[in-house]
Write a protein that holds these residues in place. Structure first.
Motif, PDB file in Angstrom:
ATOM      1  N   VAL A 138       0.863  -1.175   0.000  1.00 33.65           N
ATOM      2  CA  VAL A 138       0.000   0.000   0.000  1.00 33.65           C
ATOM      3  C   VAL A 138       0.898   1.224   0.000  1.00 33.65           C
ATOM      4  CG1 VAL A 138      -1.749   1.305   1.245  1.00 33.65           C
ATOM      5  CG2 VAL A 138      -1.837  -1.193   1.245  1.00 33.65           C
ATOM      6  N   VAL A 139       0.719   2.080  -0.993  1.00 31.17           N
ATOM      7  CA  VAL A 139       1.500   3.299  -1.106  1.00 31.17           C
ATOM      8  C   VAL A 139       0.527   4.470  -1.105  1.00 31.17           C
ATOM      9  CG1 VAL A 139       3.125   4.598  -2.529  1.00 31.17           C
ATOM     10  CG2 VAL A 139       3.240   2.105  -2.490  1.00 31.17           C
ATOM     11  N   ILE A 140       0.745   5.414  -0.207  1.00 27.84           N
ATOM     12  CA  ILE A 140      -0.130   6.578  -0.123  1.00 27.84           C
ATOM     13  C   ILE A 140       0.664   7.794  -0.578  1.00 27.84           C
ATOM     14  CG2 ILE A 140      -1.478   8.049   1.408  1.00 27.84           C
ATOM     15  CD1 ILE A 140      -2.295   5.621   2.895  1.00 27.84           C
ATOM     16  N   VAL A 141       0.116   8.506  -1.571  1.00 27.31           N
ATOM     17  CA  VAL A 141       0.751   9.720  -2.088  1.00 27.31           C
ATOM     18  C   VAL A 141      -0.264  10.849  -2.050  1.00 27.31           C
ATOM     19  CG1 VAL A 141       2.378   8.484  -3.560  1.00 27.31           C
ATOM     20  CG2 VAL A 141       0.174   9.162  -4.483  1.00 27.31           C
ATOM     21  N   GLN A 142       0.233  12.060  -1.911  1.00 32.09           N
ATOM     22  CA  GLN A 142      -0.663  13.206  -1.930  1.00 32.09           C
ATOM     23  C   GLN A 142      -0.899  13.636  -3.370  1.00 32.09           C
ATOM     24  OE1 GLN A 142       1.447  15.778   0.864  1.00 32.09           O
ATOM     25  NE2 GLN A 142      -0.353  15.649   2.165  1.00 32.09           N
ATOM     26  N   ALA A 143      -2.073  14.206  -3.622  1.00 29.77           N
ATOM     27  CA  ALA A 143      -2.421  14.683  -4.956  1.00 29.77           C
ATOM     28  C   ALA A 143      -1.321  15.619  -5.449  1.00 29.77           C
ATOM     29  CB  ALA A 143      -3.759  15.400  -4.927  1.00 29.77           C
TER      30      ALA A 143
END
Length: 69
Positions: A51-56
């Protein structure tokens, strides 16, 4: 979390072991919110799914390099 996330499109709804789920969140998402989303997804996804979370506003791209002939 006090905000909603609008999903514009989902290409596929299943995630398989060995694959990565990229989650794009709004720029104002703080670290605690991102951690909460990450933990919630890890608990519900199969083992072996990253799971990789990136900001817009952040774009990732993979360019494959061909092996020399």
């Amino acid at each position: 979390m006090s905000q909603t996330i609008e999903v514009e499109s989902i290409a596929r709804l299943d995630v398989r072991p060995g694959e990565s789920l990229i989650v794009t969140v709004p720029n104002d998402f703080d670290a605690a919110d991102a951690d909460h989303v990450h933990r919630a997804l890890r608990e519900r996804l199969p083992a072996g799914v990253n799971v990789v979370i990136v900001q817009a506003g952040i774009t990732f791209q993979v360019v494959a390099q061909e092996a020399p002939a």
